[in-house]
Design an enzyme around this catalytic site. Structure first.
Site, PDB file in Angstrom:
ATOM      1  N   CYS A 116     -16.948   4.065 -18.836  1.00  0.00           N
ATOM      2  CA  CYS A 116     -16.745   3.892 -20.288  1.00  0.00           C
ATOM      3  C   CYS A 116     -17.599   4.848 -21.121  1.00  0.00           C
ATOM      4  O   CYS A 116     -17.337   5.037 -22.308  1.00  0.00           O
ATOM      5  CB  CYS A 116     -17.032   2.460 -20.690  1.00  0.00           C
ATOM      6  SG  CYS A 116     -16.062   1.262 -19.760  1.00  0.00           S
ATOM      7  N   HIS A 256     -18.751   1.637 -28.027  1.00  0.00           N
ATOM      8  CA  HIS A 256     -17.723   1.358 -27.020  1.00  0.00           C
ATOM      9  C   HIS A 256     -17.154  -0.041 -27.278  1.00  0.00           C
ATOM     10  O   HIS A 256     -17.898  -0.986 -27.533  1.00  0.00           O
ATOM     11  CB  HIS A 256     -18.349   1.437 -25.627  1.00  0.00           C
ATOM     12  CG  HIS A 256     -17.436   0.970 -24.550  1.00  0.00           C
ATOM     13  ND1 HIS A 256     -16.122   1.380 -24.465  1.00  0.00           N
ATOM     14  CD2 HIS A 256     -17.636   0.105 -23.512  1.00  0.00           C
ATOM     15  CE1 HIS A 256     -15.566   0.806 -23.413  1.00  0.00           C
ATOM     16  NE2 HIS A 256     -16.452   0.026 -22.830  1.00  0.00           N
ATOM     17  N   ASN A 286     -10.335  -3.097 -24.070  1.00  0.00           N
ATOM     18  CA  ASN A 286     -11.265  -2.119 -23.521  1.00  0.00           C
ATOM     19  C   ASN A 286     -10.456  -1.030 -22.808  1.00  0.00           C
ATOM     20  O   ASN A 286      -9.824  -1.292 -21.790  1.00  0.00           O
ATOM     21  CB  ASN A 286     -12.219  -2.822 -22.545  1.00  0.00           C
ATOM     22  CG  ASN A 286     -13.267  -1.881 -21.963  1.00  0.00           C
ATOM     23  OD1 ASN A 286     -13.159  -0.663 -22.088  1.00  0.00           O
ATOM     24  ND2 ASN A 286     -14.267  -2.454 -21.313  1.00  0.00           N
TER      25      ASN A 286
END
Ligand code: COA
Length: 329
Positions: A116, A256, A286
């Site tokens: 990520c 994020h 996500n």
């Protein structure tokens, strides 16, 4: 500072697949409910790639938009860095496929893998290449088709992930605009807490790895949760210290998008009110490396980052990895 040129973002783009999977749709796949997902995670829906779509087709669409905004023809791109954990094939690099889709014939191309945090790692690399004069025009593409490695029998992870791509094109810009600083970190002792164990040299693909569902995301959610907010706050602190910019000067934090509660923790620990924190997790879930790239594009498009605004991007992911990137637009 006049006359100093440094790497900066001159165009951004994004792409999400058409198909939307809502929490209500998920209720038919795993034992979960909209209320739990909304309150515990903050996601309402996510986008799912069509069978013919891959990381490189998503990434090329986002990249094309970024180049168009910057009015740069693909032939002028010197380097394509693609951040992904779901490449079209294990190798060659998806960046090479994106190069082919774009017709960016002059560009070198490679992938990076920092889960990520991949977009932030990519920005840091692009900045270094531009600032040392090696390249002038660099595309950083963060693209993920996470739903291909999502275990639809595991409600702990199936609710979290989606597919998307974001891209940024970087060139030298005149200071004080540009990337002011980056900070990267990692802790490999925590790698088993968030991983896809199958398909590499440790567990090469076999009937057994498939039977044991090793080609899916495995995650110890609670452990990841505890670490993520703190690591992102640490990354924010470090890049601000390094650049001499105070948190009060930051117009927008783009964290994020993993979980609303992680975003809130990172903001609280960084002493930033939520009005100055960007969130779009409810729409996309996500999407790993792509979240910060997509959010940067949307924040610019929505007018939340006008010329001169200071933006702090921060991410945390598998590895563990984390990183931050401070820029003036
Ligand atoms: N739907 C409904 N209930 C669920 C559920 C789901 N999808 N998943 C878990 N539950 C239940 C559990 O069974 C448990 O019930 P119990 O109390 O009766 O035993 C309860 O909800 C709490 O479970 P827990 O696992 O402690 O939830 P949590 O608050 O830790 O939330 C995550 C789980 C995954 C949302 C959270 O840990 C998280 O976001 N972690 C970080 C994940 C992440 O962002 N990873 C990527 C980082 S880059």
């Amino acid at each position: 500072m006049a006359g100093l040129w440094q790497a900066g973002v001159v165009g951004t783009g994004m792409y999400v697949p058409e198909k939307v999977l809502t929490n209500a749709d998920l209720e038919k796949i795993v034992e979960t409910n909209d209320e739990w997902i909304t309150t515990r995670v903050g996601i309402k829906e996510r986008h799912i790639a069509a069978p013919e779509e891959t990381v490189s087709t998503l990434g090329a669409r986002a990249a094309r938009q970024a180049l168009e905004e910057a009015d740069i023809p693909p032939e002028e791109v010197d380097l394509i860095i693609t951040a992904t954990i779901t490449p079209d094939v294990p190798w060659p690099a998806s960046a090479c496929f994106i190069q082919r889709h774009l017709g960016a014939k002059q560009a070198a191309a490679f992938d990076i893998q920092a889960a990520c945090s991949g977009f932030i790692y990519g920005l840091a690399m692009a900045r270094a290449f531009i600032n040392n004069g090696m390249y002038r025009t660099i595309l950083v593409v963060a693209s993920e088709v996470l739903t291909r490695i999502t275990d639809w029998q595991d409600r702990n992870t199936a609710i979290l992930f989606g597919d998307a791509a974001g891209a940024a094109v970087l060139r030298p810009v005149e200071a004080p605009r540009g990337i002011l600083g980056t900070y990267l970190g990692a802790d490999g002792s925590k790698s088993e807490l968030l991983e896809m164990p199958g398909g590499g040299s440790r567990h090469p693909a076999s009937h057994e790895t498939v039977d044991n569902r090793l080609h899916y995301i495995k995650m110890k959610g609670n452990e990841v949760f505890k670490y993520a907010g703190r690591a992102m706050a640490h990354a924010n602190k470090r890049v601000l210290e390094d650049t001499g910019i105070s948190i009060e000067q930051v117009d927008l934090l783009i964290p994020h998008q993993a979980n609303t509660r992680i975003i809130e923790a990172a903001a609280r620990l960084s002493h930033l009110p939520m009005e100055r924190v960007y969130r779009n997790i409810e729409k996309y879930g996500n999407t790993s490396a792509a979240t910060t790239a997509v959010a940067l594009h949307e924040a610019r498009r929505e007018g939340r980052l006008g010329p001169g605004a200071i933006c702090l991007l921060v991410a945390f992911g598998g590895g563990f990895t984390w990183g931050s990137c401070l820029m003036r637009l």
